[in-house]
Motif scaffolding. Structure first.
Motif, short mmCIF file in Angstrom:
data_model
loop_
_atom_site.label_atom_id
_atom_site.label_comp_id
_atom_site.label_asym_id
_atom_site.label_seq_id
_atom_site.Cartn_x
_atom_site.Cartn_y
_atom_site.Cartn_z
N ILE A 68 1.12 -1.21 -0.12
CA ILE A 68 -0.17 -0.22 0.17
C ILE A 68 1.32 1.26 -0.16
O ILE A 68 1.63 1.25 0.73
CB ILE A 68 -0.89 0.28 1.17
N ALA A 69 0.51 1.91 -0.88
CA ALA A 69 1.17 3.85 -1.27
C ALA A 69 0.36 5.26 -0.86
O ALA A 69 -0.31 4.35 -1.97
CB ALA A 69 2.54 3.55 -2.09
N VAL A 70 1.36 6.08 -0.86
CA VAL A 70 0.72 6.89 -1.37
C VAL A 70 1.82 7.74 -2.03
O VAL A 70 2.56 7.92 -0.60
CB VAL A 70 -0.60 7.79 -0.49
N ARG A 76 -0.54 12.15 3.87
CA ARG A 76 -1.64 12.76 5.46
C ARG A 76 -3.01 13.09 5.23
O ARG A 76 -3.06 14.41 5.75
CB ARG A 76 -0.85 13.65 6.44
N ARG A 77 -3.32 12.08 3.99
CA ARG A 77 -5.10 13.91 3.67
C ARG A 77 -6.04 13.28 3.16
O ARG A 77 -6.84 13.27 2.92
CB ARG A 77 -5.13 14.12 1.86
N GLY A 78 -5.56 11.44 3.98
CA GLY A 78 -6.78 10.41 4.07
C GLY A 78 -7.07 9.80 3.19
O GLY A 78 -8.13 8.52 3.02
N GLY A 80 -4.11 7.02 2.14
CA GLY A 80 -4.41 5.68 2.44
C GLY A 80 -5.57 5.01 3.28
O GLY A 80 -5.91 3.92 3.04
N LEU A 81 -6.25 6.02 4.40
CA LEU A 81 -7.29 5.90 4.48
C LEU A 81 -8.72 5.52 3.91
O LEU A 81 -9.37 3.64 4.05
CB LEU A 81 -7.75 5.98 5.73
N ASN A 107 8.21 1.28 11.08
CA ASN A 107 7.17 2.25 9.99
C ASN A 107 5.79 2.60 11.07
O ASN A 107 4.54 1.99 11.04
CB ASN A 107 7.33 1.41 8.88
N TYR A 114 -3.30 1.48 10.31
CA TYR A 114 -3.50 0.16 10.43
C TYR A 114 -4.26 0.03 11.68
O TYR A 114 -5.50 -0.98 11.76
CB TYR A 114 -2.37 -1.28 10.43
C1 LIG Z 1 1.27 4.19 4.82
C2 LIG Z 1 1.04 5.58 3.94
C3 LIG Z 1 -0.26 4.74 2.71
C4 LIG Z 1 -0.32 5.93 4.88
O1 LIG Z 1 -1.10 6.85 3.20
P1 LIG Z 1 -1.68 8.64 4.35
O2 LIG Z 1 -2.67 8.68 2.70
O3 LIG Z 1 -0.35 9.08 4.13
O4 LIG Z 1 -2.48 8.18 4.94
P2 LIG Z 1 -3.84 8.86 5.30
O5 LIG Z 1 -3.43 10.60 5.37
O6 LIG Z 1 -4.93 8.52 5.00
O7 LIG Z 1 -3.66 8.49 7.50
C5 LIG Z 1 -4.85 8.39 7.70
C6 LIG Z 1 -4.56 8.04 9.11
O8 LIG Z 1 -3.10 7.24 9.71
C7 LIG Z 1 -2.83 7.75 10.61
N1 LIG Z 1 -1.23 8.28 9.70
C8 LIG Z 1 -1.04 7.92 8.66
N2 LIG Z 1 0.63 8.06 8.16
C9 LIG Z 1 1.00 8.48 9.79
C10 LIG Z 1 2.20 9.08 9.68
N3 LIG Z 1 3.55 8.91 9.07
N4 LIG Z 1 2.13 9.00 11.25
C11 LIG Z 1 2.03 8.91 11.99
N5 LIG Z 1 0.78 8.47 12.01
C12 LIG Z 1 -0.14 8.49 10.59
C13 LIG Z 1 -2.86 8.91 11.27
O9 LIG Z 1 -3.50 8.35 12.28
C14 LIG Z 1 -3.94 9.75 10.44
O10 LIG Z 1 -5.03 10.21 10.54
P3 LIG Z 1 -4.57 11.92 10.42
O11 LIG Z 1 -4.01 12.16 9.43
O12 LIG Z 1 -6.49 11.79 10.59
O13 LIG Z 1 -3.50 12.22 11.48
C15 LIG Z 1 1.95 6.68 3.42
O14 LIG Z 1 2.32 6.61 4.75
C16 LIG Z 1 2.72 5.52 3.20
O15 LIG Z 1 2.70 5.77 1.56
N6 LIG Z 1 3.58 5.00 3.27
C17 LIG Z 1 4.40 5.00 2.42
C18 LIG Z 1 4.67 3.67 2.40
C19 LIG Z 1 3.71 2.44 3.32
O16 LIG Z 1 5.32 2.43 4.31
N7 LIG Z 1 3.53 1.73 3.15
C20 LIG Z 1 3.12 0.32 4.18
C21 LIG Z 1 3.91 -0.50 3.69
S1 LIG Z 1 3.09 -1.76 5.08
#
Ligand SMILES: CC(C)(COP(=O)(O)OP(=O)(O)OC[C@H]1O[C@@H](n2cnc3c(N)ncnc32)[C@H](O)[C@@H]1OP(=O)(O)O)[C@@H](O)C(=O)NCCC(=O)NCCS
Length: 148
Positions: A68-70, A76-78, A80-81, A107, A114
Protein backbone atom coordinates in the motif's frame (compact mmCIF):
# COMPACT_ATOMS: atom_id res chain seq x y z
CA UNK A 1 -9.41 11.32 -6.67
CA UNK A 2 -11.06 8.08 -7.75
CA UNK A 3 -10.35 4.40 -7.24
CA UNK A 4 -10.06 1.98 -10.15
CA UNK A 5 -8.54 -1.46 -10.81
CA UNK A 6 -4.84 -1.48 -11.70
CA UNK A 7 -3.90 -2.84 -15.12
CA UNK A 8 -0.69 -3.71 -16.99
CA UNK A 9 -0.70 -0.13 -18.33
CA UNK A 10 0.04 1.09 -14.79
CA UNK A 11 3.37 -0.74 -14.43
CA UNK A 12 5.62 2.27 -15.14
CA UNK A 13 3.69 4.52 -12.73
CA UNK A 14 3.68 1.76 -10.09
CA UNK A 15 7.44 1.27 -10.36
CA UNK A 16 7.97 5.02 -9.90
CA UNK A 17 5.55 5.36 -6.97
CA UNK A 18 6.89 2.23 -5.28
CA UNK A 19 10.47 3.47 -5.66
CA UNK A 20 9.48 6.75 -4.01
CA UNK A 21 7.79 5.10 -1.00
CA UNK A 22 9.25 1.63 -0.41
CA UNK A 23 12.79 0.93 0.92
CA UNK A 24 12.76 -2.38 -1.02
CA UNK A 25 10.83 -1.51 -4.19
CA UNK A 26 9.65 -4.13 -6.65
CA UNK A 27 11.06 -4.45 -10.17
CA UNK A 28 8.86 -3.92 -13.23
CA UNK A 29 8.83 -7.71 -13.69
CA UNK A 30 7.53 -8.22 -10.14
CA UNK A 31 4.84 -5.62 -10.74
CA UNK A 32 3.77 -7.28 -13.99
CA UNK A 33 3.59 -10.60 -12.17
CA UNK A 34 1.60 -9.13 -9.29
CA UNK A 35 -0.94 -7.59 -11.65
CA UNK A 36 -1.61 -10.91 -13.36
CA UNK A 37 -1.88 -12.85 -10.08
CA UNK A 38 -3.12 -10.42 -7.41
CA UNK A 39 -5.76 -7.75 -7.03
CA UNK A 40 -4.67 -4.15 -7.43
CA UNK A 41 -6.56 -0.92 -6.85
CA UNK A 42 -5.22 2.45 -7.94
CA UNK A 43 -6.03 5.91 -6.63
CA UNK A 44 -5.93 8.33 -9.57
CA UNK A 45 -6.19 12.10 -9.74
CA UNK A 46 -8.36 14.11 -12.12
CA UNK A 47 -5.74 13.86 -14.85
CA UNK A 48 -5.41 10.09 -14.55
CA UNK A 49 -2.11 10.16 -12.66
CA UNK A 50 -1.51 7.40 -10.15
CA UNK A 51 -1.45 8.81 -6.61
CA UNK A 52 -1.66 5.60 -4.58
CA UNK A 53 -2.43 1.89 -4.67
CA UNK A 54 -3.13 -1.30 -2.79
CA UNK A 55 -2.15 -4.77 -3.97
CA UNK A 56 -3.65 -7.78 -2.22
CA UNK A 57 -3.83 -11.51 -2.74
CA UNK A 58 -6.42 -14.02 -1.62
CA UNK A 59 -6.18 -17.66 -0.60
CA UNK A 60 -9.47 -19.32 0.40
CA UNK A 61 -11.04 -17.07 3.06
CA UNK A 62 -7.88 -15.06 3.81
CA UNK A 63 -6.42 -12.05 2.09
CA UNK A 64 -2.97 -10.54 2.38
CA UNK A 65 -2.06 -6.93 1.74
CA UNK A 66 1.11 -7.08 -0.34
CA UNK A 67 1.61 -3.37 -0.68
CA UNK A 68 0.00 0.00 0.00
CA UNK A 69 1.35 3.45 -0.77
CA UNK A 70 0.33 7.04 -1.31
CA UNK A 71 2.55 9.47 -3.24
CA UNK A 72 4.85 11.36 -0.84
CA UNK A 73 3.37 14.78 -1.64
CA UNK A 74 -0.17 13.54 -1.01
CA UNK A 75 0.27 11.74 2.30
CA UNK A 76 -1.68 12.65 5.48
CA UNK A 77 -4.75 13.71 3.52
CA UNK A 78 -6.84 10.60 4.17
CA UNK A 79 -6.00 8.76 0.94
CA UNK A 80 -4.32 5.80 2.67
CA UNK A 81 -7.38 5.46 4.87
CA UNK A 82 -9.64 5.58 1.79
CA UNK A 83 -7.58 2.90 0.00
CA UNK A 84 -7.49 0.56 3.00
CA UNK A 85 -11.16 1.06 3.87
CA UNK A 86 -12.14 0.36 0.24
CA UNK A 87 -10.15 -2.89 0.34
CA UNK A 88 -11.67 -3.92 3.70
CA UNK A 89 -15.19 -3.19 2.40
CA UNK A 90 -14.57 -5.24 -0.73
CA UNK A 91 -13.22 -8.19 1.28
CA UNK A 92 -16.18 -8.05 3.68
CA UNK A 93 -18.57 -8.01 0.75
CA UNK A 94 -16.88 -11.12 -0.66
CA UNK A 95 -17.08 -12.94 2.70
CA UNK A 96 -13.31 -12.97 3.32
CA UNK A 97 -12.60 -13.73 7.00
CA UNK A 98 -9.27 -11.97 7.58
CA UNK A 99 -6.82 -9.57 6.05
CA UNK A 100 -3.18 -10.11 7.06
CA UNK A 101 -0.12 -7.97 6.46
CA UNK A 102 3.49 -7.48 7.50
CA UNK A 103 4.97 -4.09 8.28
CA UNK A 104 8.39 -2.89 9.35
CA UNK A 105 8.59 -2.41 13.11
CA UNK A 106 9.96 1.10 12.48
CA UNK A 107 7.12 2.11 10.14
CA UNK A 108 5.01 3.79 12.80
CA UNK A 109 3.05 5.86 10.27
CA UNK A 110 1.67 2.79 8.50
CA UNK A 111 1.04 1.13 11.88
CA UNK A 112 -1.05 4.13 12.97
CA UNK A 113 -3.09 3.75 9.79
CA UNK A 114 -3.63 0.03 10.43
CA UNK A 115 -4.68 0.66 14.04
CA UNK A 116 -7.13 3.34 12.83
CA UNK A 117 -8.71 0.74 10.53
CA UNK A 118 -9.07 -1.92 13.24
CA UNK A 119 -5.87 -3.86 12.62
CA UNK A 120 -4.34 -5.79 15.54
CA UNK A 121 -0.78 -6.98 16.04
CA UNK A 122 -0.76 -10.78 16.18
CA UNK A 123 2.93 -11.57 15.86
CA UNK A 124 6.46 -10.45 15.22
CA UNK A 125 9.09 -11.86 12.85
CA UNK A 126 12.52 -11.09 14.22
CA UNK A 127 14.99 -9.76 11.67
CA UNK A 128 12.60 -10.22 8.76
CA UNK A 129 13.80 -7.19 6.77
CA UNK A 130 17.21 -6.02 5.56
CA UNK A 131 19.13 -9.21 6.33
CA UNK A 132 18.13 -9.34 9.98
CA UNK A 133 18.25 -5.65 10.76
CA UNK A 134 14.54 -4.90 11.19
CA UNK A 135 11.65 -6.93 12.60
CA UNK A 136 8.26 -7.36 10.93
CA UNK A 137 5.03 -6.94 12.82
CA UNK A 138 2.14 -9.12 11.66
CA UNK A 139 -1.25 -7.45 11.62
CA UNK A 140 -4.63 -9.01 11.19
CA UNK A 141 -7.97 -7.39 10.43
CA UNK A 142 -10.90 -9.57 11.42
CA UNK A 143 -13.67 -8.88 8.95
CA UNK A 144 -17.27 -8.80 10.11
CA UNK A 145 -19.31 -11.71 8.86
CA UNK A 146 -16.25 -13.73 7.91
CA UNK A 147 -15.80 -15.77 11.10
CA UNK A 148 -12.62 -15.69 13.19
C1 LIG B 1 1.30 4.37 5.06
C2 LIG B 1 0.66 5.29 4.03
C3 LIG B 1 0.06 4.46 2.88
C4 LIG B 1 -0.44 6.13 4.69
O1 LIG B 1 -1.07 6.90 3.69
P1 LIG B 1 -1.65 8.35 4.00
O2 LIG B 1 -2.49 8.75 2.86
O3 LIG B 1 -0.55 9.27 4.39
O4 LIG B 1 -2.53 8.06 5.30
P2 LIG B 1 -3.81 8.88 5.78
O5 LIG B 1 -3.66 10.33 5.50
O6 LIG B 1 -5.02 8.22 5.22
O7 LIG B 1 -3.72 8.62 7.35
C5 LIG B 1 -4.81 8.12 8.08
C6 LIG B 1 -4.39 8.03 9.53
O8 LIG B 1 -3.33 7.08 9.68
C7 LIG B 1 -2.37 7.58 10.62
N1 LIG B 1 -1.13 7.95 9.92
C8 LIG B 1 -0.88 7.84 8.60
N2 LIG B 1 0.40 8.21 8.33
C9 LIG B 1 0.95 8.56 9.52
C10 LIG B 1 2.25 9.01 9.89
N3 LIG B 1 3.22 9.18 8.99
N4 LIG B 1 2.47 9.25 11.20
C11 LIG B 1 1.51 9.08 12.12
N5 LIG B 1 0.24 8.65 11.83
C12 LIG B 1 -0.02 8.38 10.54
C13 LIG B 1 -3.00 8.84 11.24
O9 LIG B 1 -3.82 8.39 12.30
C14 LIG B 1 -3.83 9.31 10.07
O10 LIG B 1 -4.89 10.15 10.47
P3 LIG B 1 -4.61 11.74 10.70
O11 LIG B 1 -3.82 12.22 9.52
O12 LIG B 1 -5.99 12.30 10.78
O13 LIG B 1 -3.83 11.83 11.96
C15 LIG B 1 1.72 6.30 3.46
O14 LIG B 1 2.36 6.94 4.55
C16 LIG B 1 2.77 5.67 2.59
O15 LIG B 1 2.59 5.52 1.38
N6 LIG B 1 3.92 5.29 3.20
C17 LIG B 1 5.01 4.70 2.45
C18 LIG B 1 4.69 3.28 2.03
C19 LIG B 1 4.42 2.42 3.25
O16 LIG B 1 5.03 2.57 4.30
N7 LIG B 1 3.49 1.47 3.07
C20 LIG B 1 3.16 0.51 4.11
C21 LIG B 1 4.06 -0.67 3.99
S1 LIG B 1 3.49 -2.01 5.04
Amino acid sequence: MTLRPLTADDVDALVALDAATNPQPWSAALWRDALTRDHGTGLVDGEGRLAGFTVSSRVLDEAELQSIAVAPGLQRRGFGLALLNALLAELRRDGVARLLLEVRAGNTGAQALYAACGGEIVGRRNGYYDHGREDALLYTFVLAGGGS
